[in-house]
Design a protein around this motif. Structure first.
Motif, PDB file in Angstrom:
ATOM      1  N   HIS A   1       2.271   4.659  -8.510  1.00 46.80           N
ATOM      2  CA  HIS A   1       1.203   5.132  -7.745  1.00 46.80           C
ATOM      3  C   HIS A   1       1.245   4.617  -6.177  1.00 46.80           C
TER       4      HIS A   1
ATOM      5  N   LYS B   1       0.730  -1.315  -0.068  1.00 44.55           N
ATOM      6  CA  LYS B   1       0.083  -0.079  -0.021  1.00 44.55           C
ATOM      7  C   LYS B   1       0.961   1.266   0.043  1.00 44.55           C
TER       8      LYS B   1
ATOM      9  N   ASN C   1      -4.003   4.249   3.611  1.00 46.59           N
ATOM     10  CA  ASN C   1      -5.089   3.954   3.153  1.00 46.59           C
ATOM     11  C   ASN C   1      -5.939   5.141   2.576  1.00 46.59           C
ATOM     12  N   GLU C   2      -5.388   6.274   2.439  1.00 44.53           N
ATOM     13  CA  GLU C   2      -6.275   7.348   1.814  1.00 44.53           C
ATOM     14  C   GLU C   2      -5.830   7.096   0.414  1.00 44.53           C
ATOM     15  N   ASN C   3      -6.903   7.875  -0.437  1.00 46.63           N
ATOM     16  CA  ASN C   3      -7.109   7.874  -1.780  1.00 46.63           C
ATOM     17  C   ASN C   3      -6.196   9.038  -2.316  1.00 46.63           C
ATOM     18  N   HIS C   4      -4.981   8.734  -2.507  1.00 50.29           N
ATOM     19  CA  HIS C   4      -3.946   9.497  -3.061  1.00 50.29           C
ATOM     20  C   HIS C   4      -4.232  10.095  -4.605  1.00 50.29           C
TER      21      HIS C   4
END
Length: 304
Positions: A230, A203, A269-272
């Motif tokens: 990513h 992750k 866990n953030e949607n970067h």
């Protein structure tokens, strides 16, 4: 006048820039050869380009256009003395290439044409759709001079002890012996072409560079590769990464800025958002630096 470029390496180090250069030269139909330092250049009768990855390089034939490329600074004890000796014992070249301005400031020879050519990445680095099996991944050197034990201690008994870590690369025995927690997984060395897919199993990635000379002044290629896949990055804080972060809006956060494991959990866990990384592809790095064009023009000017 036809030209042939001879890249001279010690055959010990993996040099992605040589692969990038030769791929680029293939697209231009320019002849080249990768040789060892013991190659007999005295047998060459026509003018040629000798491109040396430094090191120390002595001597220069009259029909040679000599290039010295510096990829790094000396490390360990007496590093400054080692740098000075490299300059003192090496022939003055026709052209110099430096990874960045810090290296140029050390090795530049007065009145010599030069280029700055930063590190690039392969087109194989992109976000593979694979299962996220690990919280973090670390890929790269684990030599003693990088203080890498401190990173492993974070996972053994520190703030990251509740997270999993995937380790890619050659692991020193003393690391394997001392850090045996179930949350630490040693994958070992992986073929370069398989590295991107392995990275994407995590992750978040770790850019662990000690804030000591010369590591804190050199480009972190791994960090750029992580971002191209990513994968958000947590990093130690040092000169190069601070400058890189200030210029770019990338998902990078310094390890010492986290106050709790919950903050780490939130970050990984953030949607970067990830910007376009194509400017770091080798072909674009080479074209932007104009290093090949400059070298060919210098050769033509010398032997016109």
């Amino acid at each position: 006048m036809r030209v042939k470029i001879y890249f001279v390496t010690d055959n010990k180090s993996y040099l992605p820039e040589i692969i990038a250069y030769t791929d680029y030269l293939n697209s231009l139909c320019i002849a080249y050869q990768v040789v060892n330092s013991d190659f007999n250049f005295s047998e060459l009768k026509e003018p040629y380009i000798k491109w040396v990855i430094m090191g120390i390089n002595r001597g220069k034939d009259k029909n040679c256009y000599l290039i010295h490329e510096y990829l790094s600074l000396s490390t360990g004890r007496f590093a400054f003395l080692k740098n000075w000796i490299k300059i003192l014992l090496s022939t003055k070249p026709d052209y110099q290439i430096f990874l960045n301005r810090y290296i140029k400031n050390v090795f530049y020879r007065k009145k010599t044409d030069y280029s700055l050519r930063d590190m690039g990445i392969s087109t194989s680095f992109y976000p593979y759709k694979v299962k996220k099996e690990f919280d973090f991944v670390y890929c790269g050197s684990m030599g003693r001079n990088r203080n890498i034990r401190k990173m492993f201690e974070l996972f053994e008994r520190g703030i990251l002890k509740d997270f999993t870590l995937l380790v890619i690369g050659d692991v020193p025995e003393e690391i394997k012996i001392n850090f045996v927690g179930e949350n630490i997984n040693y994958l070992g060395r992986v073929d370069y072409k398989d590295v991107p897919k392995a990275l994407c199993r995590a992750k978040c990635a770790i850019n662990y560079i000690p804030d000591i000379y010369p590591f804190n002044l050199q480009t972190s290629t791994k960090l750029i590769e992580y971002l191209a896949c990513h994968i958000p990055v947590i990093s130690t804080k040092y000169s190069w990464v601070e400058e890189f972060s200030e210029k770019n809006n990338y998902p990078i956060k310094y390890i010492d800025s986290f106050l709790s494991s919950k903050e780490f959990e939130s970050f990984i866990n953030e949607n970067h958002a990830f910007p376009d990384m194509s400017k770091y592809l080798w072909v674009n790095i080479i074209e932007q630096s104009q290093v090949i064009t400059s070298v060919l023009n210098g050769f033509k000017e010398k032997f016109k």
